[in-house]
Write a protein that holds these residues in place. Structure first.
Motif, short mmCIF file in Angstrom:
data_model
loop_
_atom_site.label_atom_id
_atom_site.label_comp_id
_atom_site.label_asym_id
_atom_site.label_seq_id
_atom_site.Cartn_x
_atom_site.Cartn_y
_atom_site.Cartn_z
N CYS A 1 41.98 4.22 -57.36
CA CYS A 1 41.48 5.04 -56.38
C CYS A 1 40.55 4.21 -55.62
O CYS A 1 39.98 3.04 -55.80
N ASP A 2 40.22 4.74 -54.35
CA ASP A 2 39.18 4.21 -53.54
C ASP A 2 37.76 4.98 -53.62
O ASP A 2 36.58 4.35 -53.49
N LEU A 3 37.79 5.99 -54.31
CA LEU A 3 36.37 6.81 -54.55
C LEU A 3 36.55 7.53 -55.89
O LEU A 3 37.62 8.46 -55.71
N LEU A 4 35.69 7.65 -56.69
CA LEU A 4 35.74 8.62 -57.72
C LEU A 4 34.86 9.82 -57.58
O LEU A 4 33.56 9.72 -57.36
N LEU A 5 35.27 10.82 -57.54
CA LEU A 5 34.72 12.19 -57.21
C LEU A 5 34.34 12.97 -58.50
O LEU A 5 35.21 13.46 -59.43
N ALA A 6 33.02 12.85 -59.03
CA ALA A 6 32.68 13.68 -60.25
C ALA A 6 31.84 14.65 -60.14
O ALA A 6 31.38 14.97 -59.30
N LEU A 7 32.19 15.57 -61.32
CA LEU A 7 31.29 16.62 -61.56
C LEU A 7 30.99 16.35 -63.03
O LEU A 7 31.30 16.77 -64.04
N TRP A 8 29.59 15.54 -62.96
CA TRP A 8 29.11 15.14 -64.24
C TRP A 8 27.34 15.48 -64.21
O TRP A 8 26.79 15.19 -63.25
N ASP A 9 27.17 16.02 -65.15
CA ASP A 9 25.88 16.41 -65.72
C ASP A 9 24.77 15.19 -66.24
O ASP A 9 23.89 15.47 -66.29
N GLY A 10 25.52 14.09 -66.41
CA GLY A 10 24.63 13.24 -66.61
C GLY A 10 24.92 12.89 -68.56
O GLY A 10 24.37 11.93 -68.76
N SER A 11 25.50 13.92 -68.99
CA SER A 11 25.51 14.00 -70.61
C SER A 11 26.84 12.68 -70.81
O SER A 11 27.54 12.29 -70.13
N ARG A 12 26.53 12.55 -72.14
CA ARG A 12 27.81 11.40 -72.79
C ARG A 12 28.98 12.41 -73.01
O ARG A 12 28.91 13.68 -72.91
N GLY A 13 30.07 11.59 -72.91
CA GLY A 13 31.38 12.14 -73.26
C GLY A 13 32.44 11.45 -72.29
O GLY A 13 32.23 10.25 -71.65
N GLY A 14 33.41 12.13 -72.28
CA GLY A 14 34.61 11.49 -71.33
C GLY A 14 34.24 11.24 -70.08
O GLY A 14 34.65 10.19 -69.26
N THR A 15 33.70 12.25 -69.43
CA THR A 15 33.25 12.12 -67.94
C THR A 15 32.11 10.83 -67.70
O THR A 15 32.54 10.27 -66.74
N ALA A 16 31.38 10.91 -68.63
CA ALA A 16 30.54 9.59 -68.53
C ALA A 16 31.21 8.51 -68.70
O ALA A 16 31.02 7.56 -67.84
N ASN A 17 32.06 8.42 -69.57
CA ASN A 17 32.95 6.96 -69.78
C ASN A 17 33.77 6.64 -68.68
O ASN A 17 33.68 5.62 -68.17
N CYS A 18 34.15 7.79 -67.86
CA CYS A 18 34.86 7.54 -66.75
C CYS A 18 34.02 6.95 -65.77
O CYS A 18 34.16 5.99 -64.98
N CYS A 19 32.98 7.52 -65.33
CA CYS A 19 31.97 7.03 -64.54
C CYS A 19 31.56 5.40 -64.80
O CYS A 19 31.22 4.99 -63.84
N TRP A 20 31.11 5.44 -66.19
CA TRP A 20 30.62 4.04 -66.22
C TRP A 20 31.75 3.13 -66.07
O TRP A 20 31.38 1.91 -65.68
N TYR A 21 33.02 3.56 -66.19
CA TYR A 21 33.90 2.43 -66.28
C TYR A 21 34.20 2.20 -64.47
O TYR A 21 34.07 1.09 -64.08
N ALA A 22 34.01 3.32 -63.72
CA ALA A 22 33.88 2.88 -62.38
C ALA A 22 32.92 2.05 -62.01
O ALA A 22 33.11 1.35 -60.73
N GLN A 23 31.64 2.22 -62.61
CA GLN A 23 30.52 1.48 -62.14
C GLN A 23 30.81 -0.08 -62.54
O GLN A 23 30.40 -1.03 -61.66
N ARG A 24 31.38 -0.28 -63.53
CA ARG A 24 31.77 -1.55 -64.01
C ARG A 24 32.58 -2.29 -63.27
O ARG A 24 32.67 -3.34 -62.76
N VAL A 25 33.47 -1.45 -62.57
CA VAL A 25 34.64 -2.28 -61.73
C VAL A 25 34.29 -2.09 -60.10
O VAL A 25 34.94 -2.35 -59.27
#
Length: 170
Positions: free
Chosen positions: A119-143
């Motif tokens: 993707c060119d952009l990750l569109l998140a619906l994330w409340d900041g809590s840990r879990g699968g959504t957080a892991n996806c966002c953290w991976y996007a930040q890393r790359v």
């Protein structure tokens, strides 16, 4: 622009009721239709935000890829959710089973990375809590993939004064 989505399941979004589903669809549709540069949506096809984003792509006439984490991911879902999932799969332009075979928890993250890598952009619906959504966002930040998080808009949409807010919260 290719947009991939990551977000919470219904349990963190107000429940499985129709009102929550409708609000998710309104949020996803509003965002997609406000952008003229979206050429494809990649959905992880999980309950909640993922399916709403896929549905919104169909309604907006935007091609979408169903990035399915494993075979039969929906097999333990309620019957109505399974039917909704299968209808959306049938409407997708491309179905990719990222990690064939039965469910394994690690396959969710492999799917997330597959989506972010495409993707060119990750569109998140994330409340900041840990879990699968957080892991996806953290991976996007890393790359170094840009992330737009719609959590603030979700909270506003669910405000008790919103005409769409109603009583299916659990």
């Amino acid at each position: 622009m290719i947009v991939a989505g990551t977000g919470h399941r219904p349990q963190k979004l107000g429940g499985f009721g129709r009102a929550t589903q409708a609000r998710l669809l309104v949020l996803a549709s509003s965002w997609l239709t406000a952008r003229a540069d979206i050429t494809r949506v990649v959905s992880g096809m999980a309950l909640g935000w993922d399916l709403a984003l896929a549905h919104a792509a169909v309604l907006a006439g935007i091609q979408f890829t169903a990035a399915v984490p494993c075979d039969n991911q929906e097999s333990r879902w309620p019957a109505l959710s399974q039917a909704y999932y299968r209808r959306l799969l049938a409407l997708s332009d491309d179905v990719v089973v990222v990690s064939p075979g039965p469910y394994e928890p690690w396959k969710m993250q492999v799917r997330n990375e597959w989506m972010v890598d495409r993707c060119d952009l990750l569109l998140a619906l994330w409340d900041g809590s840990r879990g699968g959504t957080a892991n996806c966002c953290w991976y996007a930040q890393r790359v170094e993939r840009p992330i737009e998080n719609l959590w603030g808009e979700w909270l506003r949409l669910n405000d008790s004064d919103s005409p769409l807010a109603s009583g299916d919260r659990r």
